[in-house]
Design an enzyme around this catalytic site. Structure first.
Site, PDB file in Angstrom:
ATOM      1  N   LYS A 116       0.828  -1.211   0.000  1.00  0.00           N
ATOM      2  CA  LYS A 116       0.000   0.000   0.000  1.00  0.00           C
ATOM      3  C   LYS A 116       0.854   1.248   0.000  1.00  0.00           C
ATOM      4  O   LYS A 116       0.497   2.244  -0.629  1.00  0.00           O
ATOM      5  CB  LYS A 116      -0.958  -0.006   1.193  1.00  0.00           C
ATOM      6  CG  LYS A 116      -2.088  -1.005   1.002  1.00  0.00           C
ATOM      7  CD  LYS A 116      -3.233  -0.797   1.950  1.00  0.00           C
ATOM      8  CE  LYS A 116      -4.376  -1.720   1.571  1.00  0.00           C
ATOM      9  NZ  LYS A 116      -5.367  -1.886   2.612  1.00  0.00           N
ATOM     10  N   LYS A 200      -9.292 -10.833  -8.457  1.00  0.00           N
ATOM     11  CA  LYS A 200     -10.290 -11.014  -7.398  1.00  0.00           C
ATOM     12  C   LYS A 200     -11.375  -9.940  -7.510  1.00  0.00           C
ATOM     13  O   LYS A 200     -11.066  -8.757  -7.692  1.00  0.00           O
ATOM     14  CB  LYS A 200      -9.559 -10.886  -6.058  1.00  0.00           C
ATOM     15  CG  LYS A 200     -10.298 -11.440  -4.874  1.00  0.00           C
ATOM     16  CD  LYS A 200      -9.377 -11.500  -3.672  1.00  0.00           C
ATOM     17  CE  LYS A 200     -10.176 -11.483  -2.389  1.00  0.00           C
ATOM     18  NZ  LYS A 200      -9.358 -11.499  -1.199  1.00  0.00           N
ATOM     19  N   LYS A 203     -11.546  -5.659  -5.732  1.00  0.00           N
ATOM     20  CA  LYS A 203     -10.385  -4.803  -5.463  1.00  0.00           C
ATOM     21  C   LYS A 203     -10.704  -3.414  -6.008  1.00  0.00           C
ATOM     22  O   LYS A 203     -11.372  -3.262  -7.025  1.00  0.00           O
ATOM     23  CB  LYS A 203      -9.117  -5.386  -6.099  1.00  0.00           C
ATOM     24  CG  LYS A 203      -8.575  -6.565  -5.295  1.00  0.00           C
ATOM     25  CD  LYS A 203      -8.112  -6.136  -3.899  1.00  0.00           C
ATOM     26  CE  LYS A 203      -8.620  -7.084  -2.835  1.00  0.00           C
ATOM     27  NZ  LYS A 203      -8.729  -6.519  -1.515  1.00  0.00           N
TER      28      LYS A 203
HETATM   29  P1  AMP Z   1     -11.873  -6.719   1.598  1.00  0.00           P
HETATM   30  O1  AMP Z   1     -13.112  -5.979   1.264  1.00  0.00           O
HETATM   31  O2  AMP Z   1     -10.988  -6.995   0.415  1.00  0.00           O
HETATM   32  O3  AMP Z   1     -11.121  -6.133   2.761  1.00  0.00           O
HETATM   33  O4  AMP Z   1     -12.333  -8.160   2.068  1.00  0.00           O
HETATM   34  C1  AMP Z   1     -13.138  -8.401   3.183  1.00  0.00           C
HETATM   35  C2  AMP Z   1     -13.366  -9.897   3.284  1.00  0.00           C
HETATM   36  O5  AMP Z   1     -14.071 -10.376   2.147  1.00  0.00           O
HETATM   37  C3  AMP Z   1     -12.089 -10.724   3.367  1.00  0.00           C
HETATM   38  O6  AMP Z   1     -12.326 -11.832   4.212  1.00  0.00           O
HETATM   39  C4  AMP Z   1     -11.868 -11.151   1.948  1.00  0.00           C
HETATM   40  O7  AMP Z   1     -11.113 -12.344   1.852  1.00  0.00           O
HETATM   41  C5  AMP Z   1     -13.309 -11.371   1.467  1.00  0.00           C
HETATM   42  N1  AMP Z   1     -13.367 -11.127   0.020  1.00  0.00           N
HETATM   43  C6  AMP Z   1     -13.307  -9.924  -0.605  1.00  0.00           C
HETATM   44  N2  AMP Z   1     -13.390 -10.061  -1.943  1.00  0.00           N
HETATM   45  C7  AMP Z   1     -13.486 -11.389  -2.183  1.00  0.00           C
HETATM   46  C8  AMP Z   1     -13.580 -12.190  -3.359  1.00  0.00           C
HETATM   47  N3  AMP Z   1     -13.600 -11.640  -4.573  1.00  0.00           N
HETATM   48  N4  AMP Z   1     -13.665 -13.531  -3.228  1.00  0.00           N
HETATM   49  C9  AMP Z   1     -13.650 -14.105  -2.005  1.00  0.00           C
HETATM   50  N5  AMP Z   1     -13.554 -13.415  -0.857  1.00  0.00           N
HETATM   51  C10 AMP Z   1     -13.472 -12.085  -0.927  1.00  0.00           C
END
Ligand code: AMP
Length: 334
Positions: A116, A200, A203
């Site tokens: 980051k 993913k 993002k």
């Molecule tokens: P984040 O919003 O990236 O901080 O993710 C919050 C939670 O959601 C974490 O446990 C991530 O692993 C899960 N997560 C976010 N995006 C995905 C995705 N595309 N597939 C699976 N899990 C996700």
């Protein structure tokens, strides 16, 4: 059996972006399932959100949205403690003490911080971004959590929380439960972007057409699935060489409860267009009751705030107990 103490699980989601299908499939649905097995503490981690640039009004809106969606998907305030992080001051207070028990070198090694800060460019890096893993350690350790459901991206942070807990326990006396990672009751599938099935979903730099938000309306969802990237073949089959089709099959499988094998059979001979339409409709149907519940909660702010307040009180009760112990051990007058 009944009077055996249940293990404690802690999980938090940062209200930085709107919740999307990847969050649901990768994290939220496990949080719902875990309620049956553990005493769960679930947080809307607003304090973590301000380590990056966020619009204050957006942060506030999302914090309400997250809580309403937590409730809408089936997180139950009767079973679990649901609260907003900044409502429990012990998170910030414990962070100070833990800062003084964390080595600069340890914090420096966190790859997420390194990534980051590399991307931050001219905007610069604030101390909060550097300290984020210590705040996360406080979140977990305050509730004496046994388990933290995590994906790969958080593994290093959990490791640091364990190191800090062990260091504190050794330096003073046993105080914190040393938490372990928890890898899900359901096969945790990673969901990929509909427009770039190698990235993913969710993002922040993702093309918005590739992300299905939990609050997207039916037409938007339909449009996003119609445009989903597939491949130049015509076979509906899960395979590492067919990331687009595989991703759609995985989504369909979660939405319908059917296995991927059964789905492949169901779509044998179907066109990609037809397949994408059916997957989109399955998502719409799955989200319909969740969105209806969300609307009910978000339309009653007073009730939502009452639930937040009650959650914060229950969380504070536990957190303050841990914090007093910590303060006493480090030599503060309590
Ligand atoms: P984040 O919003 O990236 O901080 O993710 C919050 C939670 O959601 C974490 O446990 C991530 O692993 C899960 N997560 C976010 N995006 C995905 C995705 N595309 N597939 C699976 N899990 C996700």
């Amino acid at each position: 059996m009944d009077n055996e103490k249940r293990k404690i699980a802690y999980s938090a989601l940062k209200p930085t972006g709107d919740l999307q299908l990847g969050n649901y499939i990768g994290a939220l649905r496990n949080m719902v399932a875990m309620q049956e097995q553990f005493d769960c503490v679930y947080t809307v981690a607003d304090m973590h959100s301000i380590t990056v640039d966020v619009v204050p009004s957006e942060l506030r809106r999302r914090s309400y949205d997250f809580m309403a969606l937590f409730l809408a998907i089936g997180l139950d305030p009767k079973k679990s403690i649901l609260f907003v992080q900044s409502h429990v001051p012990a998170h910030a207070e414990l962070t100070w003490v833990l800062n003084c028990n964390t080595m600069i070198g340890e914090a420096n090694r966190m790859t997420q911080y390194k990534d980051k800060s590399r991307k931050a460019g001219k905007a610069g890096i604030n101390v909060g971004l550097f300290d984020y893993p210590v705040l996360m350690a406080s979140d977990i350790l305050l509730y004496q959590a046994d388990y933290v459901p995590i994906g790969k991206d958080q593994q290093q942070h959990l490791e640091l929380a364990r190191t800090i807990a062990e260091r504190f326990n050794n330096r003073y006396s046993p105080t914190f439960v040393v938490p372990e990672g928890y890898y899900g009751t359901k096969s945790t599938s990673k969901i990929y972007s509909l427009t770039d099935p190698t990235a993913k979903m969710g993002k922040t730099d993702d093309n918005l057409n590739g992300v299905v938000f939990l609050l997207d309306d039916a037409d938007t969802i339909r449009r996003k699935f119609a445009r989903a990237v597939t491949d130049s073949e015509h076979e509906i089959k899960s395979s590492p060489t067919k990331p687009g089709i595989t991703n759609l099959l995985n989504i369909y499988s979660v939405m319908t409860g059917k296995t991927v094998k059964a789905a492949e059979k169901e779509f044998d001979g179907a066109s990609y267009e037809k397949f994408k339409t059916v997957v989109g409709e399955a998502v719409i149907e799955y989200l319909r009751p969740i969105q209806a519940e969300y609307k009910r909660y978000i339309g009653d702010k007073a009730e939502l705030e009452r639930i937040m307040k009650e959650g914060a009180e229950r969380a504070s009760y536990i957190a303050r107990k841990t914090l007093s112990k910590v303060y006493r051990k480090v030599g503060f007058i309590v």
